[in-house]
Scaffold this active site. Structure first.
Site, short mmCIF file in Angstrom:
data_model
loop_
_atom_site.label_atom_id
_atom_site.label_comp_id
_atom_site.label_asym_id
_atom_site.label_seq_id
_atom_site.Cartn_x
_atom_site.Cartn_y
_atom_site.Cartn_z
N ASP A 229 0.83 -1.21 0.00
CA ASP A 229 0.00 0.00 0.00
C ASP A 229 0.87 1.27 0.00
O ASP A 229 1.83 1.36 0.77
CB ASP A 229 -0.87 0.07 1.26
CG ASP A 229 -1.73 -1.17 1.48
OD1 ASP A 229 -1.28 -2.27 1.16
OD2 ASP A 229 -2.84 -1.01 2.00
N HIS A 231 -1.07 4.45 -0.45
CA HIS A 231 -2.09 5.30 0.17
C HIS A 231 -1.81 6.80 0.06
O HIS A 231 -1.81 7.53 1.04
CB HIS A 231 -2.25 4.93 1.65
CG HIS A 231 -3.25 3.84 1.88
ND1 HIS A 231 -4.56 3.93 1.46
CD2 HIS A 231 -3.14 2.63 2.48
CE1 HIS A 231 -5.21 2.82 1.78
NE2 HIS A 231 -4.37 2.01 2.39
N ASP A 258 -4.25 -0.34 -3.17
CA ASP A 258 -4.37 0.78 -2.24
C ASP A 258 -3.35 1.88 -2.57
O ASP A 258 -2.54 2.29 -1.75
CB ASP A 258 -4.25 0.33 -0.77
CG ASP A 258 -5.54 -0.30 -0.26
OD1 ASP A 258 -6.42 -0.60 -1.10
OD2 ASP A 258 -5.68 -0.49 0.95
N ASP A 261 -6.34 7.22 -1.36
CA ASP A 261 -7.07 7.40 -0.09
C ASP A 261 -6.11 7.58 1.09
O ASP A 261 -4.97 7.16 1.06
CB ASP A 261 -8.03 6.25 0.21
CG ASP A 261 -9.32 6.33 -0.59
OD1 ASP A 261 -9.66 7.43 -1.05
OD2 ASP A 261 -9.99 5.29 -0.74
N ARG A 262 -6.66 8.20 2.15
CA ARG A 262 -5.91 8.49 3.38
C ARG A 262 -4.88 9.60 3.16
O ARG A 262 -5.04 10.70 3.63
CB ARG A 262 -5.24 7.23 3.95
CG ARG A 262 -6.21 6.13 4.32
CD ARG A 262 -6.68 6.29 5.73
NE ARG A 262 -7.54 5.22 6.17
CZ ARG A 262 -8.23 5.26 7.29
NH1 ARG A 262 -8.15 6.30 8.08
NH2 ARG A 262 -9.00 4.26 7.63
N ASN A 290 -8.59 -2.89 -1.91
CA ASN A 290 -9.97 -2.59 -1.49
C ASN A 290 -10.29 -1.10 -1.56
O ASN A 290 -11.45 -0.71 -1.60
CB ASN A 290 -10.22 -3.12 -0.06
CG ASN A 290 -9.33 -2.49 0.97
OD1 ASN A 290 -8.10 -2.56 0.86
ND2 ASN A 290 -9.89 -1.89 1.99
N HIS A 291 -9.25 -0.24 -1.61
CA HIS A 291 -9.50 1.21 -1.72
C HIS A 291 -9.64 1.69 -3.16
O HIS A 291 -9.92 2.87 -3.38
CB HIS A 291 -8.41 2.00 -0.99
CG HIS A 291 -8.70 2.15 0.46
ND1 HIS A 291 -9.34 3.24 1.00
CD2 HIS A 291 -8.47 1.32 1.51
CE1 HIS A 291 -9.48 3.09 2.29
NE2 HIS A 291 -8.96 1.93 2.63
N HIS A 339 -3.73 -8.33 -2.96
CA HIS A 339 -3.80 -7.25 -1.98
C HIS A 339 -4.22 -7.75 -0.60
O HIS A 339 -3.59 -7.45 0.40
CB HIS A 339 -4.77 -6.16 -2.44
CG HIS A 339 -4.89 -5.05 -1.44
ND1 HIS A 339 -3.87 -4.13 -1.23
CD2 HIS A 339 -5.85 -4.74 -0.54
CE1 HIS A 339 -4.22 -3.31 -0.26
NE2 HIS A 339 -5.42 -3.66 0.18
N ARG A 387 -12.19 -6.69 10.20
CA ARG A 387 -12.64 -5.49 9.46
C ARG A 387 -14.14 -5.48 9.24
O ARG A 387 -14.69 -4.48 8.81
CB ARG A 387 -11.96 -5.44 8.10
CG ARG A 387 -10.45 -5.39 8.16
CD ARG A 387 -9.86 -5.58 6.77
NE ARG A 387 -8.43 -5.75 6.81
CZ ARG A 387 -7.53 -4.76 6.75
NH1 ARG A 387 -7.95 -3.53 6.64
NH2 ARG A 387 -6.25 -5.01 6.78
N HIS A 414 -2.22 -4.66 2.54
CA HIS A 414 -3.51 -4.44 3.20
C HIS A 414 -3.45 -4.12 4.70
O HIS A 414 -4.41 -3.64 5.26
CB HIS A 414 -4.36 -5.71 2.97
CG HIS A 414 -5.82 -5.62 3.27
ND1 HIS A 414 -6.59 -4.52 2.97
CD2 HIS A 414 -6.68 -6.51 3.84
CE1 HIS A 414 -7.85 -4.75 3.32
NE2 HIS A 414 -7.92 -5.95 3.86
#
Length: 485
Positions: A229, A231, A258, A261-262, A290-291, A339, A387, A414
């Site tokens: 990731d 991010h 990923d 995001d964030r 997943n993002h 991922h 999660r 992840h």
């Protein structure tokens, strides 16, 4: 000591441990805080505060399923404890379950009618649910929707004479262009919409032609790098390239989902990775995380960032291209890279993954969901996901999957890890995470893995975060979510 004295002693000891847990939480040591809250709960399970505090620590680790369970227990222990509803509402919110969140915030307001903070959050939640209902009402079913990519001709987008940034000459995206673009991004300059359209549309064509599981061949004597990731941490991405060289046919990379995001430089990250993919498809491989989905992008910042830096039209375009990203890769018939993780059923073959119709938003169950969301667990067998999506799978599940498919190793991402990586399942599974000091607060290292052919043994390289401009993570995120982070 009689029974009453022993009970009092346990209660007092639990309070001391809770204080240590609170200190660990304040120091951003969330796993340690969870362990300590668990000890306090063992001594005194009738204190709703311990459950609600542990729920909050789970939320910080993005373990929203566990947070909801703990907050629910806090409510059962003390139905009038408003923080139990508050914590559960925040976890539902982080999962995009606005309607469930709304019910909990309404309950907070009922318990604490004069709390201005609760009133404010309830109002925001009501607005979010209204917006969601409106979007659902006007949504066109996927089968009836025309591809937005097919409505855009980047050639017709005019570049104003005053634009001084990176330019693509003609149809080919070159290394010189990418270097200039990265340099502009480093100095917080935007890329012109015309060239952003060109990169994203050409990437779509490239990705659409790929299978859902991509076989990668690394020639003998050559190497291959896998990153986890990123991010939206663009300056840390630049540092990876500084440490390990730019992507090229001689120095290929796989970025394992990923990308966005964030972090608040997600657009810079995705355009850079996509541009390298256009320059040379075998220099860089990209997997879906997943993002890379509408629901996550709406909550965690990418949608707001794209709207702010480019335009609304790009939001739909990126969503469409994310649906073209492959779900997994296999390196030299030995290393399975994905991922999230493995499956709720045994016997899944690589051919089953290849056969997945991935051109959609991720479903909430099934093979595609599990590839993007699942996590390893230390116990054998399978368990519920921390999660609230996907599942947790044990060493035996990993061993069977590898044996069934004649593979040696699973590499996945992840999950943030203190050292940037973690080796589990008797050395058969490695988690790699490439966003150091995640969200500017976790203090973790980043890592990437280099494989050399023919032996394809993992060589893990760790690195620390580098400075970035004073733009906070989640700067473009859903306002409502920022209220809880």
């Amino acid at each position: 000591m009689n029974g009453m004295d022993a009970a009092n002693s346990d209660v007092a000891q639990a309070e001391e441990i809770k204080q240590l847990a609170n200190d660990a939480f304040k120091a951003h040591k969330y796993s340690q805080a969870i362990d300590l809250y668990s000890q306090a709960i063992e001594l005194n399970s009738e204190n709703a505060v311990y459950w609600a505090n542990r729920a909050f620590a789970h939320t910080k680790l993005e373990e929203y399923g566990s947070a909801i369970q703990d907050a629910t227990t806090a409510i059962e222990v003390d139905p009038k404890y408003s923080k139990g509803y508050y914590r559960r509402g925040a976890a539902y919110l982080a999962m995009g379950k606005f309607k469930d969140a709304l019910k909990d915030f309404q309950q907070v307001k009922r318990i604490s009618p004069n709390d201005p903070d609760a009133a404010k959050k309830l109002k925001e939640c009501e607005k979010a649910v209204m917006k969601l209902k409106f979007e659902e009402a006007i949504a066109v079913h996927d089968s009836g929707r025309r591809s937005i990519a097919e409505t855009i001709d980047f050639h017709t987008v005019e570049v104003e004479p005053q634009y001084t940034g990176a330019r693509i000459e003609g149809e080919d995206i070159t290394l010189d262009f990418i270097k200039k673009m990265m340099d502009d991004f480093k100095n917080q300059k935007c890329l012109h919409r015309r060239y952003a359209y060109q990169i994203v549309l050409q990437t779509r064509e490239c990705l659409r032609a790929l299978p859902s599981l991509v076989d990668v061949n690394v020639a003998n004597g050559k190497h291959f790098t896998v990153c986890g990731d990123v991010h939206g941490q663009f300056y840390d991405l630049l540092n990876i390239f500084e440490l390990n060289g730019l992507p090229s046919d001689e120095n290929p990379y796989l970025f394992n989902g990923d990308f966005v995001d964030r972090g608040s430089f997600s657009l810079e990250v995705i355009l850079t990775l996509f541009a390298f993919k256009c320059m040379s498809p075998s220099a860089i491989y990209l997997a879906r995380g997943n993002h890379e989905s509408k629901s996550m992008n709406k909550i965690y910042g990418f949608e707001g960032e794209v709207k702010s830096k480019l335009s609304e039209a790009f939001i739909e375009l990126f969503a469409e291209v994310f649906c073209c990203l492959p779900l997994a890769h296999v390196l030299n018939n030995k290393v399975f890279v994905v991922h999230g993780g493995l499956f709720s059923v045994d016997g899944v073959k690589l051919s089953d993954i290849k056969a997945i119709d991935r051109f959609c938003e991720p479903p909430e169950e099934g093979l595609m969901c599990e590839l993007l969301w699942s996590d390893p667990q230390p116990m054998r067998g399978r368990g519920p996901s921390k999660r609230g999506v996907g599942l947790s799978f044990g060493e035996d599940v990993t061993e069977r999957f590898l044996k069934d498919n004649n593979l040696d190793l699973v590499v996945r991402s992840h999950e943030v890890k203190d050292e940037g990586y973690e080796i589990d399942h008797n050395g058969k599974l490695i988690t790699v995470f490439s966003a150091p000091n995640y969200c500017d607060q976790m203090g973790n290292k980043g890592a990437f893995i280099k494989f050399n052919a023919p032996d394809m043994k993992p060589n893990i390289v760790t690195f620390s975060s580098v400075p970035h401009p004073d733009v906070k993570p989640m700067a473009y995120a859903n306002n409502f979510l920022r209220m809880f982070s």
